[in-house]
Design an enzyme around this catalytic site. Sequence first.
Site, mmCIF file in Angstrom:
data_model
loop_
_atom_site.group_PDB
_atom_site.id
_atom_site.type_symbol
_atom_site.label_atom_id
_atom_site.label_comp_id
_atom_site.label_asym_id
_atom_site.label_seq_id
_atom_site.Cartn_x
_atom_site.Cartn_y
_atom_site.Cartn_z
ATOM 1 N N ASN A 392 4.738 -23.033 -32.172
ATOM 2 C CA ASN A 392 5.257 -23.865 -32.891
ATOM 3 C C ASN A 392 4.153 -24.843 -32.337
ATOM 4 O OD1 ASN A 392 6.530 -25.850 -34.277
ATOM 5 N ND2 ASN A 392 8.541 -24.718 -34.281
ATOM 6 N N ASP A 393 4.833 -25.693 -31.415
ATOM 7 C CA ASP A 393 4.533 -27.047 -31.067
ATOM 8 C C ASP A 393 2.518 -27.242 -30.377
ATOM 9 O OD1 ASP A 393 6.825 -28.719 -31.211
ATOM 10 O OD2 ASP A 393 6.960 -27.836 -29.152
#
Length: 466
Positions: A392-393
């Site tokens: 994600n990040d």
Amino acid sequence: MQNFLPDIIQLVYLVATGVFIVGIKRLGSPATARSGNQLAALGMLIGVIVTLFDQQVVSFNFIIAGVVIGSLIGAVAAKKVEMTAMPEMVAIFNGFGGGASALVAWGELSRTLDPTMLEVQDLVTVGLSILIGSITFTGSFVAFGKLKGFISGRPLTFPGQNIFNLLLTAGLFGLVGWFAVDPEYQLVFWLLFGLSLLLGILTVLPIGGADMPVVISLLNSYSGIAASMAGFVINNNLLIISGALVGAAGLILTNIMCKAMNRTLGNVLFGAFGGGDGGSGSGPAADTDKTVRETTPEDVALQCAYAGKVIITPGYGLAVAQAQHVLKEVADKLEAKGVEVKYGIHPVAGRMPGHMNVLLAEADVPYDQLYDMEQINPDFKSTDVVLIIGANDVVNPVAKTEPGSPIYGMPILNVDEAERTIVFKRSLSPGFAGIDNPLFYKETNQMFFGDAKKSLQALAQALNEV
């Protein structure tokens, strides 16, 4: 022969040190990491055996019992621990290493009938070993709790905590000095011990889940420094050198992790950043008004089977789902169809340094298919499909486009430059940084919702029909 014994012991210590250094060198490559770990373990075994005879231990009963019990616990834990729990296990190792160093210093002090007879430098090393070892012990177990989930992964703070921690740190160094000057005053020693344990807790509680890779590598460094201090306490050259090697390696790795996040170590320790759960939920978020393009196993299979190049970018979600073996099966099927497959690894993907490399190595993914972020980023522009499995990040484009974002400036995998991205994820929930990812809503992106293992199994089945 008796006259030459001290020289022989120091020579064996030197050999063990050389084995340590070679072992650490071999840890630098996945292809040689296993043999490097075995070499380092051999060096430690040599050091332990020589030290026992060097110190003329009177009774080996407790030592043998400790070796047998510890070996059994270690063997069972190593066999049973899942890859998702590997960061927690590393945190425990760090904690026990720091705690052992503090106990060695305490034991050596207790063995001395008159502490005032010790030199000031010896008392300083005892105090520093207690300080650093205790911080490492409690800090590592707080990190373990955050990783395990029974302590919130979010930063836990109170007003003025950073100032309080700094004042407590300064006070502890003052207590080390006081103890070195007046070792007979037992209250100072116990204050040093107790407050050091407290500082370890207060140091890690304010750190969010997003920064756990940095915390683990830093605590690993602390455990090495504590061991080196313990080596000075008992005047053991091997422990001094091996502890210094671990401490230096941990600091270097911490620096690499910080650069990979575009953060300073001070910001990690005092910034109270991140800490979302990063993976709850089972479908698209109901409160979003943005367009999400959901896909199916059959559609993904068609896109991948007719692609020239597919890059896979794994994240912690892959570890949670224990999907590495199914992912390898998917990659094998794509390669059988003539597709070029590569893996792009971000330095802080997962919960500890090297987490994804270890995970993929367990599934026998070829080492030459694993590429670091700097190596793989130029390839995305010429890539047909990127499969983002539980990351994600580390693929969030706001790190490049939004100066106000907390992750702005963090180097990321440039997956948004590929022709097509497909995100395997349970939901649209944010990652550990706690911010939304606009990649999910791009026209060139598709979302494959569900458990990563089940989704990849469905994809593998669909590839059989293409």
